[in-house]
Design a protein around this motif. Structure first.
Motif, mmCIF file in Angstrom:
data_model
loop_
_atom_site.group_PDB
_atom_site.id
_atom_site.type_symbol
_atom_site.label_atom_id
_atom_site.label_comp_id
_atom_site.label_asym_id
_atom_site.label_seq_id
_atom_site.Cartn_x
_atom_site.Cartn_y
_atom_site.Cartn_z
ATOM 1 N N ASN A 75 0.826 -0.717 -0.481
ATOM 2 C CA ASN A 75 -0.294 0.435 -0.205
ATOM 3 C C ASN A 75 0.653 1.624 0.144
ATOM 4 O OD1 ASN A 75 0.850 0.302 2.973
ATOM 5 N ND2 ASN A 75 -1.144 -0.585 3.412
ATOM 6 N N GLU B 282 -3.906 0.831 8.057
ATOM 7 C CA GLU B 282 -4.424 1.167 6.337
ATOM 8 C C GLU B 282 -4.538 -0.960 6.528
ATOM 9 O OE1 GLU B 282 -1.927 2.026 2.873
ATOM 10 O OE2 GLU B 282 -2.122 4.130 3.285
ATOM 11 N N SER C 206 -7.911 -3.176 5.478
ATOM 12 C CA SER C 206 -7.721 -4.175 4.045
ATOM 13 C C SER C 206 -8.473 -4.948 4.817
ATOM 14 C CB SER C 206 -6.229 -4.093 3.911
ATOM 15 O OG SER C 206 -6.196 -4.817 2.910
#
Length: 102
Positions: A2, A88, A92
């Motif tokens: 990411n 993140e 996710s």
């Protein structure tokens, strides 16, 4: 990978913490020598040399203070990046779980 991990990799590659620490170590070692030289100049009654050395010590203090602040900023930046990566990853995983349940 990411976006936050890419940023972290770029920051780690730049190795700013170690570069700043190397400068701090160098200036600190120079500062110790200056203090010894200042003491010698004082004992030798060399007032001009004493004043010049004293000015260098003051300059080193400013450099060390500034570099220490920069090092602190770098460490904070690393911590923020790590928090973003964790967010993140959690997002996710949560998104994957939502998709699996659908």
């Amino acid at each position: 990978m990411n976006y936050s991990e890419k940023v972290e990799e770029t920051v780690e590659y730049a190795d700013l913490r170690n570069k700043v620490q190397s400068l701090l170590d160098y200036i600190s070692s120079e500062d110790e020598q200056l203090k010894n030289d200042r003491e010698f100049a004082m004992k030798s009654n060399e007032s001009i040399a004493y004043q010049m050395i004293n000015n260098n010590i003051k300059q080193n203090y400013i450099l060390i203070s500034t570099l220490s602040a920069i090092r602190s900023d770098i460490e904070s930046m690393h911590d923020e990046i790590q928090m973003d990566i964790n967010k993140e990853k959690a997002s996710s995983v949560q998104s994957t779980n939502s998709t699996d349940n659908a």
